[in-house]
Every structure is written in structure tokens, then in C-alpha cells.
Design a protein around this motif. Structure first.
Motif, mmCIF file in Angstrom:
data_model
loop_
_atom_site.group_PDB
_atom_site.id
_atom_site.type_symbol
_atom_site.label_atom_id
_atom_site.label_comp_id
_atom_site.label_asym_id
_atom_site.label_seq_id
_atom_site.Cartn_x
_atom_site.Cartn_y
_atom_site.Cartn_z
ATOM 1 N N ALA A 26 35.477 43.063 19.147
ATOM 2 C CA ALA A 26 35.062 41.665 19.086
ATOM 3 C C ALA A 26 36.308 40.798 19.027
ATOM 4 O O ALA A 26 37.181 41.003 18.167
ATOM 5 C CB ALA A 26 34.189 41.426 17.852
ATOM 6 N N ALA A 27 36.412 39.837 19.943
ATOM 7 C CA ALA A 27 37.577 38.953 20.010
ATOM 8 C C ALA A 27 37.141 37.518 19.749
ATOM 9 O O ALA A 27 36.206 37.022 20.388
ATOM 10 C CB ALA A 27 38.257 39.067 21.370
ATOM 11 N N VAL A 28 37.804 36.866 18.807
ATOM 12 C CA VAL A 28 37.496 35.481 18.452
ATOM 13 C C VAL A 28 38.770 34.654 18.602
ATOM 14 O O VAL A 28 39.796 34.957 17.972
ATOM 15 C CB VAL A 28 36.956 35.373 17.011
ATOM 16 C CG1 VAL A 28 36.767 33.912 16.623
ATOM 17 C CG2 VAL A 28 35.652 36.142 16.872
ATOM 18 N N ASP A 29 38.731 33.611 19.428
ATOM 19 C CA ASP A 29 39.876 32.741 19.653
ATOM 20 C C ASP A 29 39.795 31.525 18.740
ATOM 21 O O ASP A 29 38.727 30.914 18.586
ATOM 22 C CB ASP A 29 39.914 32.281 21.115
ATOM 23 C CG ASP A 29 40.147 33.436 22.070
ATOM 24 O OD1 ASP A 29 41.148 34.155 21.896
ATOM 25 O OD2 ASP A 29 39.319 33.628 22.990
ATOM 26 N N PHE A 59 28.027 44.467 17.453
ATOM 27 C CA PHE A 59 29.006 43.577 18.092
ATOM 28 C C PHE A 59 28.659 42.101 17.916
ATOM 29 O O PHE A 59 29.490 41.296 17.478
ATOM 30 C CB PHE A 59 29.117 43.919 19.583
ATOM 31 C CG PHE A 59 29.982 42.971 20.354
ATOM 32 C CD1 PHE A 59 31.359 43.093 20.339
ATOM 33 C CD2 PHE A 59 29.419 41.950 21.107
ATOM 34 C CE1 PHE A 59 32.170 42.205 21.045
ATOM 35 C CE2 PHE A 59 30.205 41.059 21.821
ATOM 36 C CZ PHE A 59 31.592 41.191 21.786
ATOM 37 N N ALA A 60 27.431 41.715 18.267
ATOM 38 C CA ALA A 60 27.040 40.306 18.215
ATOM 39 C C ALA A 60 27.101 39.780 16.784
ATOM 40 O O ALA A 60 27.574 38.661 16.531
ATOM 41 C CB ALA A 60 25.639 40.121 18.790
ATOM 42 N N THR A 61 26.648 40.583 15.826
ATOM 43 C CA THR A 61 26.674 40.165 14.425
ATOM 44 C C THR A 61 28.095 39.938 13.935
ATOM 45 O O THR A 61 28.406 38.924 13.294
ATOM 46 C CB THR A 61 25.983 41.223 13.545
ATOM 47 O OG1 THR A 61 24.635 41.390 13.974
ATOM 48 C CG2 THR A 61 25.998 40.812 12.083
ATOM 49 N N VAL A 62 28.983 40.875 14.235
ATOM 50 C CA VAL A 62 30.373 40.774 13.787
ATOM 51 C C VAL A 62 31.055 39.557 14.414
ATOM 52 O O VAL A 62 31.743 38.789 13.726
ATOM 53 C CB VAL A 62 31.144 42.064 14.133
ATOM 54 C CG1 VAL A 62 32.650 41.871 13.921
ATOM 55 C CG2 VAL A 62 30.643 43.222 13.282
ATOM 56 N N LYS A 63 30.848 39.348 15.707
ATOM 57 C CA LYS A 63 31.514 38.217 16.363
ATOM 58 C C LYS A 63 31.030 36.893 15.791
ATOM 59 O O LYS A 63 31.832 35.986 15.519
ATOM 60 C CB LYS A 63 31.268 38.267 17.871
ATOM 61 C CG LYS A 63 32.029 37.177 18.628
ATOM 62 C CD LYS A 63 32.097 37.445 20.107
ATOM 63 C CE LYS A 63 32.974 36.400 20.788
ATOM 64 N NZ LYS A 63 33.170 36.667 22.228
ATOM 65 N N ASN A 64 29.727 36.750 15.598
ATOM 66 C CA ASN A 64 29.189 35.512 15.027
ATOM 67 C C ASN A 64 29.710 35.281 13.611
ATOM 68 O O ASN A 64 30.059 34.153 13.242
ATOM 69 C CB ASN A 64 27.663 35.548 15.030
ATOM 70 C CG ASN A 64 27.087 35.420 16.412
ATOM 71 O OD1 ASN A 64 27.722 34.872 17.311
ATOM 72 N ND2 ASN A 64 25.878 35.926 16.618
#
Length: 283
Positions: A188-191, A248-253
Motif C-alpha cells: 500500500a502506497a500513500v503519497d 489492502f483497501a483497509t490499510v491504505k484508507n
């Protein structure tokens, strides 16, 4: 004696009606009834045979995608045989019909409409090699969705907003496929951008603590923060955390919301895009 005469008359009438020729055709009522029985029995038999085929092939532990494709192919083949048997029961010249159908198919292919054959062969390859499988989230030919089915001619994707997309199999087999759920883990990538006046080391430390403290982030590979760009109004960072594909979706959010709250709480500025304009006075 009277009953015998009545029965004889009734049988004669019944036989007469059954053997009566339908107007404008050469088909008798009895032949039509027999043909309908053949058609109904054939359709019931096809459903039963496909059901038996599915049960048998499931024991081989073949993927659902391959099972579904083979079952569709078998059902279509059996339905064609039933229809031909129905026509044969009505005294149609089935041999001539098959020859005529072959000629039509040859004409269609000769006119450059061979897409049907191309889609069919592509469907076979997709079912055999399985670059995609039932329930997987994929990107095919620019379309994103969950694989709902792979038929003989086309593949169906169900988008996250519940739209059904049908893609010809030749495009599935002939284009790049991004399979987002085939692997057990994803990154998971968050900018996020911070201002040039912010404490750079502190911003990285906060981001690392956020990822390491998340229960769904995997410790191996270890979470990381990298600098992706020195932009016009911000230093752009990227939080990289590995997790199980299903999370994946939970961690990114959670990381997006978490880094915003953490930076706001610790005084790390996330700047708006801005441009400095210098006005020079000309004397």
C-alpha cells in the motif's frame, strides 16, 4: 357389443386426428407430437448431463474458471445436437442443413468476420492458462473489475460500482492483464507532501511509527518512507507498507486518514499548492 362399436369409433377418430397432416406442411400431428417430446426430453437431458459433468469435473479440482468454460461449451454443443434431432424428427433434411450451415460459416469467415473463431480460441487459452480466475480483481484492456465469468466468446467483469463490463475474449488474451489479487501480499502506497519549513526527520519518524503501529501492516518487508519529489510547494513523501491482499483497501484508507491526523497533531504542515509571484518595478 355397443361398447365395442363405440371404442372402435373413438379409436378411429383419434387415429384420424393423429395422422392428419398439418395445413401447408407435410408434417402429421403424430410426428409433431413426437418431435416436441424429443425436444423437451433433449433439453431436460442436457441440463442433467451438464449437472453430472459439473459434479464430475469438480472432483478433479480444476479451477472454477476452467469448469465454467467447459460446462458452457458442453451445454452449447448438446443444445445444437438436440435441435438437430428435433428437426430430424420433423423429417427435415438435416444433412443438407448442416452442409448449408457450413457454407454460411465459410462465407462469413471469407467476408472477414472471423472474430467469432478468434474469440472462441482465445477463450480456450484463457481457461487453460488462467491469467485470471473467478473473483479476482483485474485490469483488462483499461477496464477494472472483479472476474464474474469467462464464456466461450467473452469475459464479464463486475466493477466496484456494480457495472457489468463484457470484453471479447480476443481482447482479454491479446492485451496486458493486471491481476491485483493473485499474489498473497500487496504494498500500500500513500503519497503526502510536507512544507519545506517542516521538520523533515520528524515527519519521516511519525510516518514510520504510524505504519509500524498498524495491526494489519506486515513487519516483513519492513515499512518505509521515501522522498519522491522536491515539488514547487512541498517535499513529497510516500509511505510504503506491505499487507495481505485482502487487507489492502483497509490499510491504505487507514494510512491516509492516520497520516493526516498525525501531521496535524504534531504540527507538520501539509501545504496547499502555491506559487510565489515577484513584481519588479520598472523605473
Amino acid at each position: 357389443m355397443g361398447d365395442g362399436i363405440s371404442n372402435g369409433i373413438s379409436n378411429g377418430i383419434s387415429n384420424g386426428i393423429i395422422e392428419k397432416v398439418i395445413p401447408y406442411t407435410d408434417i402429421t400431428v403424430s410426428r409433431l407430437i413426437f418431435a416436441i417430446i424429443v425436444l423437451v426430453a433433449g433439453f431436460i437431458s442436457v441440463k442433467f448431463l451438464v449437472y453430472i459433468f459439473r459434479r464430475g469435473i469438480n472432483k478433479t479440482k480444476l479451477p472454477d474458471l476452467t469448469t465454467q468454460f467447459l460446462a458452457h461449451f458442453l451445454s452449447i454443443l448438446l443444445y445444437v445436437i438436440v435441435i438437430l434431432a428435433f428437426l430430424k424428427s420433423l423429417s427435415f433434411d438435416v444433412d443438407s442443413f448442416i452442409v448449408g450451415l457450413s457454407a454460411v460459416i465459410g462465407l462469413v469467415l471469407g467476408l472477414g468476420m472471423q472474430d467469432t473463431l478468434t474469440n472462441l480460441s482465445a477463450g480456450v487459452w484463457v481457461a487453460a492458462i488462467r491469467p485470471i480466475d473467478m473473483g479476482e480483481m483485474v485490469i483488462i484492456n483499461g477496464q477494472t473489475g472483479k472476474v464474474k465469468s469467462v464464456g466461450i466468446m467473452s469475459t464479464d467483469l463486475l466493477t466496484p460500482d456494480n457495472q457489468l463490463i463484457t470484453i471479447p475474449n480476443k481482447l482479454v488474451w491479446g492485451s496486458s492483464i493486471v491481476n491485483m489479487t493473485r499474489m498473497p501480499t500487496r504494498r500500500a502506497a500513500v503519497d503526502v507532501g510536507i512544507s519545506y519549513s517542516s521538520d523533515f526527520e520528524k515527519a519521516i519518524r511519525i510516518a514510520l511509527d504510524l505504519m509500524k503501529g498498524h495491526p494489519l501492516v506486515l513487519p516483513d518487508p519492513e515499512p518505509a518512507v521515501v522522498t519522491t519529489e522536491l515539488a514547487n510547494s512541498s517535499v513529497n513523501l510516500q509511505l510504503r507498507a506491505w499487507t495481505k491482499t485482502g487487507d489492502f483497501a483497509t490499510v491504505k484508507n487507514n494510512l491516509i486518514a492516520g497520516i493526516f491526523e498525525a501531521y496535524k497533531r504534531e504540527g507538520i504542515e501539509i501545504p496547499f499548492p502555491q506559487m510565489d509571484i515577484h513584481v519588479k518595478e520598472i523605473k
